[in-house]
Write an enzyme that holds these catalytic residues in place. Sequence first.
Site, PDB file in Angstrom:
ATOM      1  N   GLU A 148       0.805  -1.225   0.000  1.00 13.78           N
ATOM      2  CA  GLU A 148       0.000   0.000   0.000  1.00 13.78           C
ATOM      3  C   GLU A 148       0.840   1.279   0.000  1.00 13.78           C
ATOM      4  OE1 GLU A 148      -2.804  -0.417   3.244  1.00 13.78           O
ATOM      5  OE2 GLU A 148      -4.110  -1.618   1.961  1.00 13.78           O
ATOM      6  N   GLU A 326      -6.725  -7.678  -0.914  1.00 14.03           N
ATOM      7  CA  GLU A 326      -7.075  -7.728   0.512  1.00 14.03           C
ATOM      8  C   GLU A 326      -8.519  -7.307   0.696  1.00 14.03           C
ATOM      9  OE1 GLU A 326      -4.856  -5.378   3.284  1.00 14.03           O
ATOM     10  OE2 GLU A 326      -2.942  -5.915   2.392  1.00 14.03           O
TER      11      GLU A 326
HETATM   12  C1  GAL Z   1      -4.593  -2.914   4.899  1.00 15.53           C
HETATM   13  C2  GAL Z   1      -3.149  -3.320   5.094  1.00 15.53           C
HETATM   14  C3  GAL Z   1      -3.063  -4.581   5.924  1.00 15.53           C
HETATM   15  C4  GAL Z   1      -3.916  -4.460   7.138  1.00 15.53           C
HETATM   16  C5  GAL Z   1      -5.318  -4.153   6.748  1.00 15.53           C
HETATM   17  C6  GAL Z   1      -6.247  -4.040   7.914  1.00 15.53           C
HETATM   18  O1  GAL Z   1      -4.721  -1.608   4.479  1.00 15.53           O
HETATM   19  O2  GAL Z   1      -2.512  -3.543   3.870  1.00 15.53           O
HETATM   20  O3  GAL Z   1      -1.712  -4.788   6.261  1.00 15.53           O
HETATM   21  O4  GAL Z   1      -3.410  -3.459   7.956  1.00 15.53           O
HETATM   22  O5  GAL Z   1      -5.338  -2.925   6.059  1.00 15.53           O
HETATM   23  O6  GAL Z   1      -7.504  -3.599   7.521  1.00 15.53           O
END
Ligand code: GAL
Length: 682
Positions: A148, A326
Site C-alpha cells: 500500500e 485484501e
Molecule cells: C490494509 C493493510 C493490511 C492491514 C489491513 C487491515 O490496508 O494492507 O496490512 O493493515 O489494512 O484492515
Amino acid sequence: MWSDGRLCYGGDYNPEQWPARVWAEDVALMRRARVNLVTVGVFAWSRLEPAPGRYTFDWLDQVLDLLHSGGIRVALATPTASPPPWFSLAHPGALPVTADGVRLHHGSRDTYCAATPAYREAALRIAGALADRYAHHPALALWHVHNEYGTTCHCEHTARAFRRWLADRHGDLATLNDVWTTSFWSQHYSDWAQISTPRATQYLANPGHLLDFRRFWSDTLLAAYTEQRDLLRAANPAIPITTNYVLGDWVPVDHARWAREVDLVAVDHYPSAADGGAEEQTALAGDLARGWARHAATGRRTPVAAGRATTDPPATPDPPAWLLMESAPNQIHTGGRMHTKEPGRMIRHSLAHVARGSHGAMFFQWRAPAGGAERFHSALVPHAGPDSRVFREAAELGAALERLTEVQGSVEASVAVAVDAPSAWALRQPGLPSPRLDHHEEVAAAHRALWHTGYGCDTVAPGDPLDGYRLLVLPALYLASDTTADWVRDYVHGGGHLLATYLSGAADEHARVRLGGYPGALRDVLGVWAEEFHPLADGDHVRLADGGTGLVWAETLRPAGADAVGWYAGGVLDGLPAVTRHRHGAGTAWYVSTRPDDDTYRRLLDRAARAAGATPVCPDAPPGVEAVRRRGDRVSWLFLLNHTDRELRVPARGVDLLTGAPVDEAVILPPGGVAVLRERTG
Ligand code: GAL
C-alpha cells in the site's frame, strides 16, 4: 502465471508470527478451505534481516517448501513497508517528517521516507536478497512489492527531490511562478532553493504547490516501486509483479497512471459503511480496479506457469485482469467500531468483486494473531479457530470460487464514469468555496445511483477510449487540461451523451480557475455558463421543481444554447435552471448544477441513460438484487446477488454454476443468496 487457471483464493499469511508447529496446521486448513494463493512476508523484514546484511531465510525456505508441497502458490512480498528497528536507529534521517515538522519514530509501520536514499538502498538490498534466493522457487507465482504505497514526508531529502521534480516538470522558474500564480501573496520564487515542501504555514497554502506535491509523491513512490520491480524482473522475467493499491483521500497515488507499471492491478478494499453502503462501495471499488486494469501493461498476454524459468514476459489475461488482494473476512470498521458481517455477506462481497472482473478474492488475513496492533482484525481462521462460522464460510467461498473457474471475459457496461486523481486532490484543498467539495464523493454518488438503477458501469480516466459507452458521466471533474476538454468535446461531438456535474472543467491542470464563467473548459459543449455559485451548509438543501432535492452546491446558471430541463424551486434561485441539456454536434450534453440527493440522482441518471440508449443489465431484477454480466466468447455469466433479507425471484435462464441446477424461467435467491448463471448467447 499468478493464476493457474483457477480463481485466486487466499490472503496475507504471516507465518513469522507463529511457531513452526502451527505451519503444518495452516497448510492443512488452507487445503480444507481450498486456498490456492497466499501473500507471504509483507511485514517480515526484521525477521528476514535481523541485522544489516545478515539474512535469516531458513524459516522462509521451510514455509515456501511446505506451501509448495501443499499445492499452495505464493505471492512473495518485499517487506519494505516496515523497516526494522535497526534501520531507523542507523538512519534517523530516513524517518518521516510531518507537515508540522515533527519527525515520527519507529513503533508502527511505514516509518520511512521513500525519498531518502538510505531507505531506497536498504529496500533494494532486501528485495535483491529475496530475488536471489526465491526468484525460481517453484511455489512463486507473483511478486507483491511493498504494501500500500501512500506515505509522504516533508524532510530535507524530500525537499531536494521535490525541487528536482519541479525543475523537470516546469523547466524554468518563470513557468513555475506563472502556473502557481506566485504573484499572489508575494510568493514569487527567484531561486529553486527557496522552494520547500508545502509544510504547515500561517494561513491558506498555494494550490499549485499543494497539487504538485501530491503529483511529486505519486511519481516518487512509483519510482520506489519500479526500481524494485526491475530488480525482481531481472532475476526471473517469468514472474509477474504487482503492488497492492490502497484507496482513500490521503493517498497521493494516481492509480490510473501507476497501472501501466504493474503486471496486474491489485487493490485492497475495506468498506467503511456497515449498512447497504458497504455493497455500494464494493461495487465502486471493483469498477475502479477494472478501470485501472485497462491501463495495465499491454503486450503481456501469454499465460506462463508458476516459477517457470523462461525469458517470456509475465502474463496478463485478456481482458486485463485485476485482483482483490485484501478484504476483511469479517468485521467492517465503521467509525471506530467494528461491525460483524452478517452470515453470507463476506461471500457476497467476494463474488461481487469476481463479477466485476477480479481474478479471485484475497483477504487480510489468514490467521488472527494474539497480539500486535491489529490483534482484533478479522481473519479466515479467527481467534476462535476453525470450528467457527467464519472458517466454515471461508471453506464455502473456496468451494464456490472453484465452481466459477470458467468465468472470464469482459464486464457489461454501457455507462462510463470519469475519475481523476488530480481533480480529487485539488478539490480537497483549503480555500475553496466549500469544505464539502469532494470528487471521490461525487463519483461515489453517481456510481451509487447507477448501481441502484442497474446500469453496468466502467470507470475511465480522462483520455481513455470511450467507444461503445452510451453515456459518459463527469462527476465534479474539476481540473480539465485543454486535452481533457477536447476528449470530452470530441466524444459529444461524435454523438456521445454526456452528463457533467458542477465544477467540471472549472479549473485547468494547475488548479487555476478558467475565466469567463463556470464550468470553464466545458462551457461550449454544455451550452451554459454559471455566473455565481451558492455553496450549501451541512444539512442544507435546495428544492427542485420536479420534487427533487439538491445538496452541497447550487449555481446561478445561464443557458447559452442549452435547454433547461430542471429548475430550482424556492429561495433566491427560484425558477432558474438547475439542470440543462444541450445538443452539441451529433451528441447531447447534460449539465447538473447541484448534487442531486440519492433519489433525485437515480431518476436523473436513469432518464439520461435511457435517452442515451443504455439499458440496465437485468431490467427485471427486483430492487435489492445486484446484477452484473460477464461476457466471453458465445457465453455470458450473470451474477445475481440478493442483498436483502427476503427471498427474491429473478426472471433468468441458464445453469447456476454454484448449484449446478438448470434455471428455465427464474432463479429464486434466498435471503442474502447468490446465483451465477451460465447463459448461452450464440
Ligand atoms: C490494509 C493493510 C493490511 C492491514 C489491513 C487491515 O490496508 O494492507 O496490512 O493493515 O489494512 O484492515
